[in-house]
Design a protein around this motif. Sequence first.
Motif, short mmCIF file in Angstrom:
data_model
loop_
_atom_site.label_atom_id
_atom_site.label_comp_id
_atom_site.label_asym_id
_atom_site.label_seq_id
_atom_site.Cartn_x
_atom_site.Cartn_y
_atom_site.Cartn_z
N GLU A 152 -2.46 -6.05 -8.44
CA GLU A 152 -2.92 -4.72 -9.17
C GLU A 152 -3.85 -4.28 -8.15
OE1 GLU A 152 -4.74 -5.61 -12.88
OE2 GLU A 152 -4.48 -3.50 -13.69
N ILE A 153 -4.55 -4.93 -7.48
CA ILE A 153 -5.41 -4.10 -6.23
C ILE A 153 -4.53 -3.34 -5.43
CG2 ILE A 153 -7.26 -4.46 -4.60
CD1 ILE A 153 -7.81 -7.00 -6.32
N SER A 154 -3.70 -3.83 -4.77
CA SER A 154 -2.79 -3.25 -3.92
C SER A 154 -1.88 -1.94 -4.65
CB SER A 154 -1.63 -4.15 -3.45
OG SER A 154 -2.05 -5.24 -2.82
N LEU A 155 -1.90 -2.29 -5.83
CA LEU A 155 -1.01 -1.05 -6.47
C LEU A 155 -2.14 0.20 -6.79
CD1 LEU A 155 1.93 -0.80 -7.94
CD2 LEU A 155 0.89 -1.19 -10.11
N LEU A 201 0.73 -1.23 0.09
CA LEU A 201 0.19 0.04 -0.03
C LEU A 201 0.84 1.40 0.11
CD1 LEU A 201 -2.86 -0.80 2.26
CD2 LEU A 201 -2.37 -1.51 -0.02
N GLY A 202 2.22 1.32 -0.18
CA GLY A 202 2.96 2.13 -0.19
C GLY A 202 3.56 2.68 1.23
N GLY A 203 3.30 1.88 2.01
CA GLY A 203 3.52 2.44 3.68
C GLY A 203 5.14 2.90 3.70
N HIS A 204 5.85 1.95 3.41
CA HIS A 204 7.57 2.23 3.39
C HIS A 204 7.86 3.46 2.31
CE1 HIS A 204 8.32 -1.89 5.25
NE2 HIS A 204 8.89 -1.19 5.89
N MET A 239 -5.80 -17.57 -3.19
CA MET A 239 -4.32 -16.68 -2.76
C MET A 239 -3.32 -16.55 -3.78
SD MET A 239 -3.19 -19.85 -0.08
CE MET A 239 -4.16 -20.36 1.23
N ARG A 240 -4.23 -16.19 -4.81
CA ARG A 240 -3.10 -15.55 -5.99
C ARG A 240 -2.81 -14.12 -5.51
NH1 ARG A 240 -6.92 -15.45 -11.00
NH2 ARG A 240 -8.38 -15.20 -9.19
N MET A 241 -1.48 -13.53 -5.85
CA MET A 241 -1.30 -12.07 -5.58
C MET A 241 -1.39 -11.87 -6.85
SD MET A 241 2.43 -12.15 -3.50
CE MET A 241 2.87 -13.29 -2.39
N ASP A 242 -1.27 -12.08 -8.00
CA ASP A 242 -1.64 -11.82 -9.39
C ASP A 242 -2.54 -12.40 -9.98
OD1 ASP A 242 -1.29 -10.96 -11.79
OD2 ASP A 242 0.65 -11.35 -12.27
N PHE A 299 -3.47 -6.02 4.25
CA PHE A 299 -4.49 -5.68 3.40
C PHE A 299 -4.92 -6.79 2.59
CE2 PHE A 299 -5.53 -3.92 -0.95
CZ PHE A 299 -6.54 -3.44 -0.87
N GLN A 300 -4.00 -7.79 2.11
CA GLN A 300 -4.22 -8.74 1.24
C GLN A 300 -4.82 -10.03 2.22
OE1 GLN A 300 -0.49 -8.75 -0.20
NE2 GLN A 300 -1.08 -8.62 -2.22
#
Length: 299
Positions: free
Chosen positions: A56-59, A33-36, A124-127, A105-106
């Motif tokens: 893509e959802i996180s992006l 989520l861009g925290g770092h 469980m797919r990240m992509d 988040f995921q």
Amino acid sequence: MEGKCHIPVLLNEVLDYLDGDGEGVFVDCTLGLGGHAKEILIKHPKSSLIGLDIDEISLMKARENLDPFRERVTLYHSDFRYLPDLNLDFQKIRGVLIDLGISSFQLDSPERGFSYNQDGPLDMRMDLRNKYSAFKIINKSSENQLNKIFFEYGEIRQARKLAREIASRRKINKIETTTQLRRIIEEVCRWRPQKGKIHPAAKLFLALRIEVNQELKGLDNFLEKILHKLREGSRIVVISFHSLEDRIIKKAFVRMASSENCPPCLKVLTKKPVVASREEVISNFRARSAKLRAAEVVR
Ligand SMILES: C[S@@+](CC[C@H](N)C(=O)[O-])C[C@H]1O[C@@H](n2cnc3c(N)ncnc32)[C@H](O)[C@@H]1O
């Protein structure tokens, strides 16, 4: 999925280890989520950031979160293992961060199927472009393949027994949800909740996630390739959450820092992996298993 967030782990340590020479370009290989990323951009106001995520959802969420910095940010929906092949000026990069695994988040999105604590499809797919899912593995892999996945990636003692039971149950009805799978595991492992005892599904779900996303594949090769592209003085920081990943990173760093690898191309900055403080673990339980290793490119 509204309202779910992710607290970046070992944040101060990441910022300290990335704090090499001057401004430049930072790469966050696992943007989440861009925290770092946000904190890196705040700390280095003259630097820019390239962010990658396979999800893509996180992006999309990260894009919103990093909007105030949009002029300094470039995002890619990509597996970071393709980073060395991107058309970038690698000599401008001064820091690379890899924060492996999945985000809260995921994990806290039941429809993604990552959590045994929440009912959802076995996914469980990240992509989401990936054709391979936890459902396919559980319902289509042979008993031997299941045993191998559970044993190698989950280091589960009862791997064979679990594989046999899954193979037998799916003949009657397909195993479609996280809850169905969790119940089978609880029965096979005769699970009784006890304080301080980890649920047996935790290891099996981790093993499945590693297999679905092929998380260990090419990690070693990626580190070697990217380190050879970076300029002297660039830093790389890797955070891992389980021993199989940490072992790969440790070995790759040791190999590249060794004089046998002539000339050595890396100086390891962390003799031992850096772990979270008690205070951090109390405020962010996810940090309990985080291990950070950092290194600097030398020529
Ligand atoms: C632990 S989270 C990162 C959290 C982030 N550092 C933050 O503070 O918000 C890991 C992220 O890496 C992504 N990821 C995992 N493996 C990846 C890969 N091979 N390539 C690109 N992204 C990956 C996941 O989708 C997830 O969003």
